[in-house]
Design a protein around this motif. Structure first.
Motif, mmCIF file in Angstrom:
data_model
loop_
_atom_site.group_PDB
_atom_site.id
_atom_site.type_symbol
_atom_site.label_atom_id
_atom_site.label_comp_id
_atom_site.label_asym_id
_atom_site.label_seq_id
_atom_site.Cartn_x
_atom_site.Cartn_y
_atom_site.Cartn_z
ATOM 1 N N GLN A 108 16.198 11.035 -5.118
ATOM 2 C CA GLN A 108 17.132 10.000 -4.704
ATOM 3 C C GLN A 108 16.391 8.840 -4.057
ATOM 4 O O GLN A 108 16.752 7.695 -4.247
ATOM 5 C CB GLN A 108 18.157 10.560 -3.722
ATOM 6 C CG GLN A 108 19.232 11.382 -4.385
ATOM 7 C CD GLN A 108 20.226 11.913 -3.361
ATOM 8 O OE1 GLN A 108 19.901 12.055 -2.188
ATOM 9 N NE2 GLN A 108 21.422 12.213 -3.825
ATOM 10 N N VAL A 109 15.346 9.132 -3.306
ATOM 11 C CA VAL A 109 14.564 8.064 -2.691
ATOM 12 C C VAL A 109 13.975 7.191 -3.781
ATOM 13 O O VAL A 109 13.995 5.978 -3.702
ATOM 14 C CB VAL A 109 13.454 8.639 -1.773
ATOM 15 C CG1 VAL A 109 12.451 7.574 -1.400
ATOM 16 C CG2 VAL A 109 14.066 9.244 -0.530
ATOM 17 N N ASP A 110 13.453 7.822 -4.854
ATOM 18 C CA ASP A 110 12.875 7.049 -5.929
ATOM 19 C C ASP A 110 13.927 6.240 -6.678
ATOM 20 O O ASP A 110 13.671 5.119 -7.086
ATOM 21 C CB ASP A 110 12.135 7.964 -6.922
ATOM 22 C CG ASP A 110 10.795 8.423 -6.381
ATOM 23 O OD1 ASP A 110 10.280 7.774 -5.461
ATOM 24 O OD2 ASP A 110 10.270 9.424 -6.895
ATOM 25 N N PRO A 152 15.724 1.043 -1.543
ATOM 26 C CA PRO A 152 15.015 -0.224 -1.668
ATOM 27 C C PRO A 152 13.506 0.023 -1.579
ATOM 28 O O PRO A 152 13.046 1.087 -1.169
ATOM 29 C CB PRO A 152 15.503 -1.047 -0.490
ATOM 30 C CG PRO A 152 16.394 -0.193 0.316
ATOM 31 C CD PRO A 152 16.570 1.109 -0.374
ATOM 32 N N LEU A 153 12.779 -0.974 -1.965
ATOM 33 C CA LEU A 153 11.327 -0.848 -2.056
ATOM 34 C C LEU A 153 10.679 -0.465 -0.727
ATOM 35 O O LEU A 153 9.763 0.348 -0.698
ATOM 36 C CB LEU A 153 10.745 -2.161 -2.577
ATOM 37 C CG LEU A 153 9.316 -2.157 -3.028
ATOM 38 C CD1 LEU A 153 9.061 -1.053 -4.060
ATOM 39 C CD2 LEU A 153 8.941 -3.495 -3.620
ATOM 40 N N LYS A 154 11.181 -0.995 0.376
ATOM 41 C CA LYS A 154 10.584 -0.673 1.682
ATOM 42 C C LYS A 154 10.678 0.814 1.979
ATOM 43 O O LYS A 154 9.747 1.410 2.513
ATOM 44 C CB LYS A 154 11.255 -1.466 2.798
ATOM 45 C CG LYS A 154 10.848 -2.906 2.840
ATOM 46 C CD LYS A 154 11.487 -3.616 4.005
ATOM 47 C CE LYS A 154 11.067 -5.073 4.023
ATOM 48 N NZ LYS A 154 11.606 -5.805 5.141
ATOM 49 N N GLU A 155 11.817 1.417 1.627
ATOM 50 C CA GLU A 155 11.985 2.849 1.868
ATOM 51 C C GLU A 155 11.065 3.660 0.960
ATOM 52 O O GLU A 155 10.532 4.688 1.368
ATOM 53 C CB GLU A 155 13.442 3.252 1.666
ATOM 54 C CG GLU A 155 14.349 2.732 2.757
ATOM 55 C CD GLU A 155 15.797 3.143 2.564
ATOM 56 O OE1 GLU A 155 16.052 4.165 1.898
ATOM 57 O OE2 GLU A 155 16.672 2.430 3.085
ATOM 58 N N LYS A 156 10.864 3.185 -0.262
ATOM 59 C CA LYS A 156 9.949 3.865 -1.171
ATOM 60 C C LYS A 156 8.534 3.844 -0.610
ATOM 61 O O LYS A 156 7.820 4.843 -0.641
ATOM 62 C CB LYS A 156 9.955 3.207 -2.556
ATOM 63 C CG LYS A 156 11.193 3.466 -3.358
ATOM 64 C CD LYS A 156 11.074 2.793 -4.718
ATOM 65 C CE LYS A 156 12.323 2.925 -5.527
ATOM 66 N NZ LYS A 156 12.204 2.255 -6.829
ATOM 67 N N GLU A 211 3.441 -3.898 -4.760
ATOM 68 C CA GLU A 211 4.709 -4.382 -5.308
ATOM 69 C C GLU A 211 5.554 -5.012 -4.207
ATOM 70 O O GLU A 211 6.220 -6.028 -4.424
ATOM 71 C CB GLU A 211 5.471 -3.221 -5.953
ATOM 72 C CG GLU A 211 6.682 -3.623 -6.743
ATOM 73 C CD GLU A 211 7.372 -2.436 -7.401
ATOM 74 O OE1 GLU A 211 8.603 -2.505 -7.544
ATOM 75 O OE2 GLU A 211 6.692 -1.457 -7.760
ATOM 76 N N LEU A 212 5.524 -4.428 -3.022
ATOM 77 C CA LEU A 212 6.290 -4.953 -1.902
ATOM 78 C C LEU A 212 5.687 -6.261 -1.398
ATOM 79 O O LEU A 212 6.402 -7.218 -1.114
ATOM 80 C CB LEU A 212 6.336 -3.930 -0.759
ATOM 81 C CG LEU A 212 7.110 -4.324 0.491
ATOM 82 C CD1 LEU A 212 8.583 -4.522 0.162
ATOM 83 C CD2 LEU A 212 6.964 -3.244 1.555
ATOM 84 N N ASN A 213 4.380 -6.291 -1.275
ATOM 85 C CA ASN A 213 3.660 -7.478 -0.807
ATOM 86 C C ASN A 213 2.678 -7.908 -1.888
ATOM 87 O O ASN A 213 1.489 -7.579 -1.811
ATOM 88 C CB ASN A 213 2.897 -7.167 0.486
ATOM 89 C CG ASN A 213 3.814 -6.709 1.582
ATOM 90 O OD1 ASN A 213 4.858 -7.301 1.804
ATOM 91 N ND2 ASN A 213 3.447 -5.639 2.265
ATOM 92 N N PRO A 214 3.144 -8.619 -2.892
ATOM 93 C CA PRO A 214 2.252 -8.980 -3.993
ATOM 94 C C PRO A 214 1.091 -9.837 -3.505
ATOM 95 O O PRO A 214 1.235 -10.653 -2.595
ATOM 96 C CB PRO A 214 3.136 -9.757 -4.960
ATOM 97 C CG PRO A 214 4.443 -9.952 -4.314
ATOM 98 C CD PRO A 214 4.481 -9.160 -3.064
ATOM 99 N N GLN A 215 -0.032 -9.611 -4.140
ATOM 100 C CA GLN A 215 -1.256 -10.313 -3.777
ATOM 101 C C GLN A 215 -1.255 -11.676 -4.461
ATOM 102 O O GLN A 215 -0.928 -11.786 -5.640
ATOM 103 C CB GLN A 215 -2.440 -9.464 -4.268
ATOM 104 C CG GLN A 215 -3.752 -9.806 -3.709
ATOM 105 C CD GLN A 215 -4.803 -8.810 -4.195
ATOM 106 O OE1 GLN A 215 -4.734 -8.328 -5.305
ATOM 107 N NE2 GLN A 215 -5.764 -8.521 -3.353
ATOM 108 N N SER A 216 -1.621 -12.701 -3.725
ATOM 109 C CA SER A 216 -1.711 -14.022 -4.340
ATOM 110 C C SER A 216 -2.944 -14.059 -5.235
ATOM 111 O O SER A 216 -3.852 -13.227 -5.120
ATOM 112 C CB SER A 216 -1.798 -15.106 -3.268
ATOM 113 O OG SER A 216 -3.081 -15.097 -2.661
#
Length: 173
Positions: A31-33, A37-41, A82-87
């Motif tokens: 269920q988590v997957d 939301p992405l932060k919880e993952k 994915e949560l904090n994409p790299q520039s």
């Protein structure tokens, strides 16, 4: 009831309850997957990694435990990215820093072999000289702030490929 019957009954109940708990935990993980939301993952992946790290660091840990730790670390890093994409500039900085590190390691290894007459060593020293020039070129570009991250990264990949084709033509046939 006899003592043996109680023991068997207790063991069976423990297995059923434990198995149900594992099934419930697995459903919760799925269920988590699927629904979080992405932060919880990311949070869940980090918690899983930390728990597995304790298992893998414990005495008697198996290679499977260590492999699972590596997989969780990779998954956690992927989710974090994915949560904090790299520039593109950050990606260039990372790639360029790795290239410089490898250059410095190889240069240190061949530092005392500059007087060698061995053609293979001379070839390595020449390649190090060319790589050093490339690094200096991109250090200037990076400091000038005239190029954006995307062009720096593309140019760096292009120039390193071109240099590698020149230095190692047999690899690019």
């Amino acid at each position: 009831m006899k003592k043996k019957t109680w023991i068997v009954l207790t063991v069976c109940c423990s297995v059923v309850v434990g198995g149900g708990g594992l099934a419930l935990a697995n459903m919760n993980a799925n269920q988590v997957d699927a629904n979080s939301p992405l932060k919880e993952k990311v949070s869940y992946a980090v918690e899983s990694y930390e728990a597995q790290k304790q298992i893998a660091d414990a005495p008697g840990a198996t290679t499977e435990d260590e492999q699972e730790l590596k997989e969780l670390a990779s998954r956690s890093a992927d989710l974090e990215l994915e949560l904090n994409p790299q520039s593109v500039l950050e990606e260039f900085e990372e790639v360029f820093a790795g290239y410089k590190d490898l250059y410095l390691i190889q240069s240190a290894h061949y530092e005392d072999k500059k007087d060698s007459t061995d053609p293979a060593v001379q070839q390595v020293l020449y390649s190090l000289e060319q790589k050093g020039k490339l690094i200096a070129q991109f250090e200037k570009l990076k400091l000038s702030k005239s190029a954006n991250g995307e062009s720096l990264l593309e140019n760096f990949y292009g120039e390193t490929t071109k240099l590698n084709k020149e230095l190692y033509p047999d690899r690019f046939k």
